[in-house]
Design an enzyme around this catalytic site. Structure first.
Site, PDB file in Angstrom:
ATOM      1  N   HIS A 191       1.023  -1.336   0.001  1.00 18.60           N
ATOM      2  CA  HIS A 191       0.107   0.252   0.069  1.00 18.60           C
ATOM      3  C   HIS A 191       0.755   1.344   0.064  1.00 18.60           C
ATOM      4  O   HIS A 191       0.651   2.183  -0.911  1.00 18.60           O
ATOM      5  CB  HIS A 191      -0.880  -0.097   1.259  1.00 18.60           C
ATOM      6  CG  HIS A 191      -1.829  -1.179   1.410  1.00 18.60           C
ATOM      7  ND1 HIS A 191      -2.368  -1.692   0.252  1.00 18.60           N
ATOM      8  CD2 HIS A 191      -2.315  -1.772   2.385  1.00 18.60           C
ATOM      9  CE1 HIS A 191      -3.253  -2.762   0.791  1.00 18.60           C
ATOM     10  NE2 HIS A 191      -3.221  -2.699   1.763  1.00 18.60           N
ATOM     11  N   LYS A 215      -0.516   0.559  13.738  1.00 17.35           N
ATOM     12  CA  LYS A 215      -1.872   0.146  14.306  1.00 17.35           C
ATOM     13  C   LYS A 215      -1.879   0.678  15.738  1.00 17.35           C
ATOM     14  O   LYS A 215      -1.056   1.122  16.191  1.00 17.35           O
ATOM     15  CB  LYS A 215      -2.197  -1.447  14.493  1.00 17.35           C
ATOM     16  CG  LYS A 215      -1.787  -2.140  13.009  1.00 17.35           C
ATOM     17  CD  LYS A 215      -2.873  -3.238  12.850  1.00 17.35           C
ATOM     18  CE  LYS A 215      -2.836  -3.715  11.360  1.00 17.35           C
ATOM     19  NZ  LYS A 215      -3.766  -3.661  10.655  1.00 17.35           N
TER      20      LYS A 215
END
Ligand code: BG6
Length: 484
Positions: free
Chosen positions: A240, A331
């Site tokens: 990504h 995260k």
């Protein structure tokens, strides 16, 4: 401003892994929305295949439930749902054996596009491709769609490419990176190449640096076992973030087609300098008092896998020499926020004697939430009292601009699936591109494997480890806030 919807050719789409999470969350709801938008031909069909021993009616009930769970209520309509469900059939299929293959072959219509979505783990890609060939299910119009992770290093990605090449030509293989299906990511290309304004400034003469952030607020949730073998570098950077970097840094392709765009992206990856050890910061989230830590969630108390990574990336080419790209992803950060920020150089000289610290403009391409583009400008503060300056945003939110369109902004997956049917590979990764990305990432991973160290801790809900601040501080820069 209603978006124009151009129907695609008639198709049979086979979702292999049709009972899996991706099918339920993304593929089926996405197809439903495309049908509602009028993009699916009237008799386009969806054939779900999986190992699970369930009847047709049980599968239909499962799809109905996933539409309830994953399609917004204002877009659900009983009549449309009934119409959608009529298009679906279910086949019990053994990816590694013989069961179901003849039935699948017999269920496909002639003279329509056949697309096979391999919504399964990469170890099944090659066996599936072989069986499609063996049971004579394929023709020149057949497409296969493969999900990430595409390999876990250069060697395995090469092997996978070779295995798929036994059964399919490169122009039949659609390697998905769902970031390329995001509205703003494509808008980055429109912004750069459909406006004369930015491109003359899009280089190291005018751009100080670029920050690419993909911050997530959730942890690894139920995917700890997979994630612990991948870490942020394999899960997010190799694919990504690399794609976002490529689209930001690439040269204008001569035409907007799959070959030209992918050639330019490949050149960017090849121009990446090997990463320096002290230009990478790894982090791992700690419990915040309320929640669990990364080691708890991954089920591995001694884990050295990173849930956060920040890196300074240097591109060695004429356009970008002297302009670093800082990438970060993690995260359990403060907010779910993804953006590409282009930080322009400060004006070379201030004529305003009270304001000698004029700031450079910042162009922000916001992927989520609130997709849009924002340009910070310096203007005169309104009112009398001399020439005081202030910064204001020039804001363009796509969600608002397209707000009255009944179908809204399509989700990345639904857009990409329609591109598969159209046979348009522009927003999919080519085999050599994936390999080049692994070739760049592999030495970094190898170096960690040879010298295993625990990543720096950071509190869940924070901006990431303190060390990542230093990465920019030492260059006299600072990260942008991870705000909504
Ligand atoms: C996936 C990763 O590819 O992308 C996940 O495997 C990550 O770990 C997800 O959470 C992020 O996607 P999005 O579209 O929610 O930003």
């Amino acid at each position: 401003m209603a978006a124009q919807v151009i129907p695609v050719e008639n198709f049979d789409l086979v979702i292999i892994g049709g009972t899996g999470d991706l099918a339920k969350r993304k593929i089926l709801p996405g197809l439903y929305r495309r049908m509602c938008a009028g993009q699916m031909p009237e008799d386009a069909r969806i054939i779900a295949a999986a190992r699970t021993d369930i009847s047709q009616s049980e599968y239909i009930a499962m799809v109905k439930k996933s539409l309830e769970d994953f399609v917004k209520s204002k877009k659900r309509n009983e009549k449309k749902i009934a119409e959608f469900l009529k298009r679906i059939s279910y086949i019990k299929l053994d990816a590694l054996g013989t069961e179901g293959w003849k039935e699948l072959a017999g269920s496909l219509r002639k003279d329509v596009i056949h697309a096979f979505y391999f919504s399964v783990g990469p170890s099944l890609f090659a066996p599936l491709a072989e069986r499609l060939l063996k049971y004579k299910i394929t023709d020149d119009k057949t497409r296969i769609v493969v999900e990430k992770p595409f390999g876990r290093d250069l060697e395995s990605a090469k092997a996978l490419n070779e295995e798929l090449a036994h059964s399919f030509h490169e122009d039949q293989i659609f390697r998905i990176d769902h970031y390329l299906g995001k509205e703003t990511v494509q808008n980055l290309m429109a912004l750069r190449f459909a406006n004369a304004l930015f491109e003359p400034l899009w280089n190291s003469m005018h751009i100080d640096h670029v920050q690419i952030t993909v911050a997530e607020s959730l942890g690894v949730e139920g995917r700890g076992a997979y994630y612990d073998k991948s870490g942020a570098i394999r899960d997010m950077v190799q694919n990504h973030l690399m794609q976002l970097l490529c689209l930001t840094a690439m040269e204008p392709p001569a035409v907007f087609d799959a070959a030209s765009v992918r050639d330019e992206k490949l050149k960017v990856i090849k121009a990446l300098e090997p990463i320096q050890d002290d230009d990478v910061i790894r982090g791992q989230y700690r419990a915040d008092g309320k929640g669990t830590s990364y080691p708890d969630e991954s089920g591995n108390p001694d884990t050295t896998t990173e849930s956060y990574i920040a890196m300074k990336v240097i591109l060695s080419n004429w356009r970008w020499v002297g302009t670093p790209f800082y990438l970060r992803t993690g995260k359990k950060l403060r907010n779910r926020m993804s953006e590409i920020a282009i930080i322009f150089k400060d004006p070379p000289h201030s004529i305003f004697k009270d304001s000698n610290d004029l700031k450079g403009n910042v162009l922000t391409i916001r992927l989520q939430p609130d997709e849009g583009v924002n340009l910070s400008m310096t203007i005169k503060e309104p009112g009398p009292g001399g020439m005081r300056l202030t910064e204001v945003p020039l804001d363009m939110t796509f969600a608002e601009a397209l707000g009255d369109d009944e179908t809204g902004i399509p989700d990345a997956y639904e857009r990409l699936i329609m591109d598969v049917i159209r046979g348009d590979q522009t927003l999919f990764m080519r085999g050599d591109e994936v390999e080049a990305a692994w070739a760049w990432v592999d030495p970094i991973i190898k170096q960690w494997a040879e010298n295993p160290t625990k990543p720096a801790g950071y509190d869940a809900g924070s901006n990431g480890p303190d060390d990542s601040l230093m990465l920019l501080h030492k260059d006299g820069r600072r990260w942008r806030e991870i705000t909504l």
